[in-house]
Design a protein around this motif. Structure first.
Motif, PDB file in Angstrom:
ATOM      1  N   ASN A   1       0.847  -1.193   0.000  1.00 56.22           N
ATOM      2  CA  ASN A   1       0.000   0.000   0.000  1.00 56.22           C
ATOM      3  C   ASN A   1       0.878   1.237   0.000  1.00 56.22           C
ATOM      4  N   THR A   2       0.851   1.997  -1.073  1.00 51.81           N
ATOM      5  CA  THR A   2       1.669   3.209  -1.198  1.00 51.81           C
ATOM      6  C   THR A   2       0.784   4.418  -1.436  1.00 51.81           C
ATOM      7  N   ASN A   3      -0.349   4.454  -0.753  1.00 49.50           N
ATOM      8  CA  ASN A   3      -1.348   5.492  -1.021  1.00 49.50           C
ATOM      9  C   ASN A   3      -0.796   6.898  -0.959  1.00 49.50           C
ATOM     10  N   SER A   4       0.054   7.181   0.042  1.00 49.07           N
ATOM     11  CA  SER A   4       0.461   8.559   0.256  1.00 49.07           C
ATOM     12  C   SER A   4       1.398   9.071  -0.826  1.00 49.07           C
TER      13      SER A   4
ATOM     14  N   PRO B   1     -10.843   3.853  -8.395  1.00 46.71           N
ATOM     15  CA  PRO B   1     -10.813   2.389  -8.265  1.00 46.71           C
ATOM     16  C   PRO B   1      -9.491   1.880  -7.698  1.00 46.71           C
ATOM     17  N   ILE B   2      -8.384   2.536  -8.049  1.00 51.35           N
ATOM     18  CA  ILE B   2      -7.078   2.126  -7.535  1.00 51.35           C
ATOM     19  C   ILE B   2      -6.991   2.395  -6.039  1.00 51.35           C
ATOM     20  N   VAL B   3      -7.449   3.597  -5.641  1.00 52.66           N
ATOM     21  CA  VAL B   3      -7.415   3.963  -4.224  1.00 52.66           C
ATOM     22  C   VAL B   3      -8.294   3.025  -3.414  1.00 52.66           C
ATOM     23  N   ASP B   4      -9.495   2.719  -3.922  1.00 48.93           N
ATOM     24  CA  ASP B   4     -10.397   1.799  -3.221  1.00 48.93           C
ATOM     25  C   ASP B   4      -9.754   0.427  -3.054  1.00 48.93           C
ATOM     26  N   PHE B   5      -9.069  -0.036  -4.104  1.00 51.06           N
ATOM     27  CA  PHE B   5      -8.404  -1.338  -4.044  1.00 51.06           C
ATOM     28  C   PHE B   5      -7.302  -1.345  -2.979  1.00 51.06           C
ATOM     29  N   LEU B   6      -6.510  -0.291  -2.952  1.00 50.77           N
ATOM     30  CA  LEU B   6      -5.428  -0.210  -1.972  1.00 50.77           C
ATOM     31  C   LEU B   6      -5.967  -0.132  -0.552  1.00 50.77           C
ATOM     32  N   ASN B   7      -7.089   0.557  -0.374  1.00 50.38           N
ATOM     33  CA  ASN B   7      -7.670   0.678   0.966  1.00 50.38           C
ATOM     34  C   ASN B   7      -8.229  -0.642   1.480  1.00 50.38           C
ATOM     35  N   LEU B   8      -8.498  -1.590   0.581  1.00 46.15           N
ATOM     36  CA  LEU B   8      -8.937  -2.918   1.000  1.00 46.15           C
ATOM     37  C   LEU B   8      -7.792  -3.762   1.548  1.00 46.15           C
ATOM     38  N   LYS B   9      -6.564  -3.325   1.288  1.00 48.83           N
ATOM     39  CA  LYS B   9      -5.395  -4.116   1.668  1.00 48.83           C
ATOM     40  C   LYS B   9      -4.726  -3.544   2.924  1.00 48.83           C
TER      41      LYS B   9
ATOM     42  N   PHE C   1      -4.768   7.136   1.448  1.00 59.45           N
ATOM     43  CA  PHE C   1      -4.938   8.269   0.547  1.00 59.45           C
ATOM     44  C   PHE C   1      -5.771   9.366   1.193  1.00 59.45           C
ATOM     45  N   SER C   2      -6.768   8.984   1.996  1.00 56.03           N
ATOM     46  CA  SER C   2      -7.633   9.965   2.656  1.00 56.03           C
ATOM     47  C   SER C   2      -6.889  10.805   3.684  1.00 56.03           C
TER      48      SER C   2
END
Length: 245
Positions: free
Chosen positions: A5-8, A21-29, A38-39
């Motif tokens: 997870n590299t959201n930031s 969709p990418i952010v949602d996928f990462l937030n599931l992990k 990301f939020s």
């Protein structure tokens, strides 16, 4: 598929609708090694300052106002005041099909400057008592590890108010720095209250030998800190995301 997870570190230039969709996928992990969400990009300065009160972390006297009269009173009390963006200092605009990026640094406000204003009201703005400093501190934080440097910006008139007014011809002297454990403990407590495991702190070491908190950026730049102080932050991030494998 094992994706850290590299959201930031997702680029702000990515179209929000396409990236969702990418952010949602990462937030599931969230059970995977990660650096913030990301939020977390939306955590505001005012919330940070409110939490500083709870943990007795010193920060400059602050005023949020739309009133010129209130600002004049604030300047009368504190003599020298700065103004800075309430949120992100970077803004992006599209003009004639081209992307234009603007950056707003801290600006000095004095009684003489206020004499030029004729309107009694303005957009809600943030003002803070100017803190005279011996040097500034940028500290990268990841999972209770600090990588810090001191920035001797005070001796240069161009960078005195804000070191981000870079002087390319006479760069500020910067050196590795260790924060006191007492300050690190408060900063760790702040990050836990914010729900962050990573960020870049901006602080001031004042002429009164006090550590003064300015802000923490969940996606703060770290490359120049790592490079100039040999902190090897990239390795720290890589080991975090891969569980040291």
């Amino acid at each position: 598929m094992n994706i850290p997870n590299t959201n930031s570190f997702i680029s702000e230039s990515i179209d929000e609708n396409n990236s969702k969709p990418i952010v949602d996928f990462l937030n599931l992990k969230l059970n995977k090694p990660q650096i913030n969400k990301f939020s977390d990009n939306n955590i505001g300065k005012l919330h940070q300052l409110e939490l500083c009160k709870l943990i007795n972390l010193k920060f400059p006297e602050t005023l949020i106002t739309t009133s010129l009269a209130d600002l004049k009173k604030f300047v009368t009390v504190h003599k020298i005041v700065i103004t800075k963006p309430i949120e992100n200092p970077f803004s992006k605009h599209i003009v004639n099909g081209k992307d234009l990026h603007f950056f707003t640094s801290s600006k000095l406000i004095t009684s003489n400057i206020l004499k030029k204003y004729t309107s009694d009201r303005f957009q809600a703005s943030l003002f803070q008592k100017y803190t005279e400093k011996k040097f500034e501190i940028r500290s990268f934080y990841l999972n209770e590890t600090f990588k810090s440097m001191a920035i001797f910006s005070q001796q240069n008139e161009k960078t005195k108010i804000d070191y981000r007014n870079y002087d390319r011809e006479r760069p500020n002297r910067i050196v590795p720095f260790l924060l006191p454990k007492s300050i690190e403990k408060k900063l760790i407590k702040l990050m836990k209250l914010l729900g962050l495991n990573c960020g870049s702190f901006d602080l001031i070491y004042s002429v009164n030998d006090e550590y003064v908190f300015l802000e923490v950026n969940p996606i703060g730049q770290f490359q120049w800190l790592s490079r100039n102080c040999n902190h090897n932050i990239e390795r720290l991030i890589a080991e975090t995301l891969t569980n040291g494998e």
